[in-house]
Structure formats: C-alpha cells, structure tokens
Design a protein around this motif. Sequence first.
Motif, PDB file in Angstrom:
ATOM      1  N   UNK A  31       0.814  -1.214   0.000  1.00 28.36           N
ATOM      2  CA  UNK A  31       0.000   0.000   0.000  1.00 28.36           C
ATOM      3  C   UNK A  31       0.845   1.261   0.000  1.00 28.36           C
ATOM      4  N   UNK A  32       2.077   1.184   0.446  1.00 33.67           N
ATOM      5  CA  UNK A  32       2.963   2.346   0.406  1.00 33.67           C
ATOM      6  C   UNK A  32       3.446   2.629  -1.016  1.00 33.67           C
ATOM      7  N   UNK A  33       3.492   1.617  -1.853  1.00 30.92           N
ATOM      8  CA  UNK A  33       3.928   1.790  -3.240  1.00 30.92           C
ATOM      9  C   UNK A  33       2.908   2.588  -4.050  1.00 30.92           C
ATOM     10  N   UNK A  34       1.648   2.384  -3.774  1.00 34.29           N
ATOM     11  CA  UNK A  34       0.559   3.134  -4.417  1.00 34.29           C
ATOM     12  C   UNK A  34      -0.369   3.549  -3.282  1.00 34.29           C
ATOM     13  N   UNK A  35      -0.136   4.714  -2.686  1.00 33.78           N
ATOM     14  CA  UNK A  35      -0.831   5.089  -1.449  1.00 33.78           C
ATOM     15  C   UNK A  35      -2.354   5.047  -1.501  1.00 33.78           C
ATOM     16  N   UNK A  36      -2.964   5.216  -2.670  1.00 37.89           N
ATOM     17  CA  UNK A  36      -4.425   5.154  -2.691  1.00 37.89           C
ATOM     18  C   UNK A  36      -4.939   3.766  -2.338  1.00 37.89           C
ATOM     19  N   UNK A  37      -4.129   2.724  -2.481  1.00 40.26           N
ATOM     20  CA  UNK A  37      -4.554   1.394  -2.052  1.00 40.26           C
ATOM     21  C   UNK A  37      -4.760   1.345  -0.543  1.00 40.26           C
ATOM     22  N   UNK A  38      -4.029   2.179   0.194  1.00 39.47           N
ATOM     23  CA  UNK A  38      -4.147   2.182   1.657  1.00 39.47           C
ATOM     24  C   UNK A  38      -5.548   2.574   2.109  1.00 39.47           C
ATOM     25  N   UNK A  39      -6.298   3.285   1.286  1.00 40.32           N
ATOM     26  CA  UNK A  39      -7.634   3.728   1.688  1.00 40.32           C
ATOM     27  C   UNK A  39      -8.587   2.564   1.948  1.00 40.32           C
ATOM     28  N   UNK A  40      -8.329   1.412   1.341  1.00 38.13           N
ATOM     29  CA  UNK A  40      -9.196   0.247   1.542  1.00 38.13           C
ATOM     30  C   UNK A  40      -8.600  -0.747   2.534  1.00 38.13           C
ATOM     31  N   UNK A  41      -7.376  -0.495   2.976  1.00 41.43           N
ATOM     32  CA  UNK A  41      -6.660  -1.392   3.893  1.00 41.43           C
ATOM     33  C   UNK A  41      -6.678  -2.840   3.401  1.00 41.43           C
ATOM     34  N   UNK A  42      -6.126  -3.096   2.226  1.00 41.32           N
ATOM     35  CA  UNK A  42      -6.172  -4.456   1.692  1.00 41.32           C
ATOM     36  C   UNK A  42      -5.392  -5.430   2.569  1.00 41.32           C
ATOM     37  N   UNK A  43      -5.923  -6.646   2.685  1.00 43.15           N
ATOM     38  CA  UNK A  43      -5.212  -7.732   3.373  1.00 43.15           C
ATOM     39  C   UNK A  43      -4.972  -8.830   2.328  1.00 43.15           C
ATOM     40  N   UNK A  44      -3.766  -8.863   1.782  1.00 44.00           N
ATOM     41  CA  UNK A  44      -3.452  -9.880   0.782  1.00 44.00           C
ATOM     42  C   UNK A  44      -3.453 -11.257   1.435  1.00 44.00           C
ATOM     43  N   UNK A  45      -4.020 -12.231   0.727  1.00 48.34           N
ATOM     44  CA  UNK A  45      -4.052 -13.603   1.222  1.00 48.34           C
ATOM     45  C   UNK A  45      -3.328 -14.573   0.293  1.00 48.34           C
ATOM     46  N   UNK A  46      -3.099 -14.156  -0.959  1.00 47.32           N
ATOM     47  CA  UNK A  46      -2.399 -15.027  -1.905  1.00 47.32           C
ATOM     48  C   UNK A  46      -1.822 -14.179  -3.034  1.00 47.32           C
ATOM     49  N   UNK A  47      -0.570 -14.472  -3.371  1.00 49.19           N
ATOM     50  CA  UNK A  47       0.044 -13.876  -4.558  1.00 49.19           C
ATOM     51  C   UNK A  47       0.924 -14.944  -5.184  1.00 49.19           C
ATOM     52  N   UNK A  48       0.673 -15.201  -6.433  1.00 48.15           N
ATOM     53  CA  UNK A  48       1.496 -16.127  -7.225  1.00 48.15           C
ATOM     54  C   UNK A  48       1.298 -15.762  -8.680  1.00 48.15           C
ATOM     55  N   UNK A  49       2.144 -16.262  -9.554  1.00 50.84           N
ATOM     56  CA  UNK A  49       1.920 -15.974 -10.965  1.00 50.84           C
ATOM     57  C   UNK A  49       0.497 -16.375 -11.371  1.00 50.84           C
ATOM     58  N   UNK A  50      -0.173 -15.488 -12.074  1.00 55.66           N
ATOM     59  CA  UNK A  50      -1.521 -15.694 -12.613  1.00 55.66           C
ATOM     60  C   UNK A  50      -2.650 -15.652 -11.587  1.00 55.66           C
ATOM     61  N   UNK A  51      -2.351 -15.306 -10.339  1.00 62.15           N
ATOM     62  CA  UNK A  51      -3.438 -15.191  -9.345  1.00 62.15           C
ATOM     63  C   UNK A  51      -2.996 -14.330  -8.162  1.00 62.15           C
ATOM     64  N   UNK A  52      -3.885 -13.437  -7.764  1.00 60.73           N
ATOM     65  CA  UNK A  52      -3.693 -12.669  -6.538  1.00 60.73           C
ATOM     66  C   UNK A  52      -5.046 -12.517  -5.866  1.00 60.73           C
ATOM     67  N   UNK A  53      -5.028 -12.521  -4.559  1.00 60.62           N
ATOM     68  CA  UNK A  53      -6.264 -12.424  -3.779  1.00 60.62           C
ATOM     69  C   UNK A  53      -6.023 -11.536  -2.569  1.00 60.62           C
ATOM     70  N   UNK A  54      -7.009 -10.709  -2.264  1.00 60.24           N
ATOM     71  CA  UNK A  54      -6.945  -9.856  -1.083  1.00 60.24           C
ATOM     72  C   UNK A  54      -8.339  -9.663  -0.524  1.00 60.24           C
TER      73      UNK A  54
END
Length: 162
Positions: A31-54
Amino acid sequence: MSRVLQMWRTTTGLPVVGPRLGAKAFSLLFSQQAPYFATIRPRFTEIRPNRAELVIPKRRKVHNHLGTVHAIALCNGLEAAMGALAEATVPADKRWIPKGMDVSYTAKATSDITCVAETDPEQWTGLPDEGADLHVRVSGARDDGTVVVEGAIRLWVTPKKR
C-alpha cells in the motif's frame, strides 16, 4: 522473480513472524507503493503468478450511503489484486500499465469482500513487440460467496525500454 513476488514470499515465509503477520506486513508495504490502495486497507491472502487475492475489510470509511462497501472501494481492491498479479507474472523483459476496467456490480457488498485477479499462463507468452492488450479477470465476493462485482481489467503490455 519479480520484486513483489519475492517480497510476498519473504514476508509470508519468515518463521518468526508467520504467514499471517507476514501477509499483513506485505499488505502495508504494498500500500505504500501506491498510497491510494491504503484507503481500503487491503489484506493480501495469496500472490502467485496468474493469481492474486486480497480482502477489503468492511468498515465505515469504505461505506456508501447504504452502509455497504462502495463501488470505487471495490474497484480499488480489484486493481490492487490485478497489480500484484501483474507484478508477479509479467515476463522480465516486459512492462505493463492498466488501460481500462469493465466491471458489473451484481449484488450488495454487505461484508468483507474478497477480491481475486486471475490470468492464464498462455496470455503472457508470445506477446508482440509492438505491445498487446491483456485481459485480467477480476471478481469480488462477500463472505457468503456471493459475487458482488466482476469484470476485466485491460493491461497494455510492452517490451521494457532498453
């Protein structure tokens, strides 16, 4: 391996911290890389090639006048998931930028929302040097599994400048 994928694997793989606290640390750093993402307080649960989940936590700061998660917060979550997927998947000699988003709101967002971004491995192979559109499938679902938003985010993928 991309910087984002390496950071995910490092933060969630630390034995002292554990995967849950590591995912929280990653989410804050992302969220620090793109500060507007911080507004939703994302909680990532998975990141891998071809899939991401938060997960977007349902809280007052993301409510609309109905008390549900508002449409732009949903889009923000979808874009954050797409960005993590793209960074984890894009070939080393390519770069990407979002080109457009087409979404449909299908139900009220009355709980935390799980946002998912997905591609197929074949989409990233054989990309032409003049650039190509690449469609990332995105969706968001309530805790009960009901899809509240779905669509696609179009990326423009080109070779990195030398």
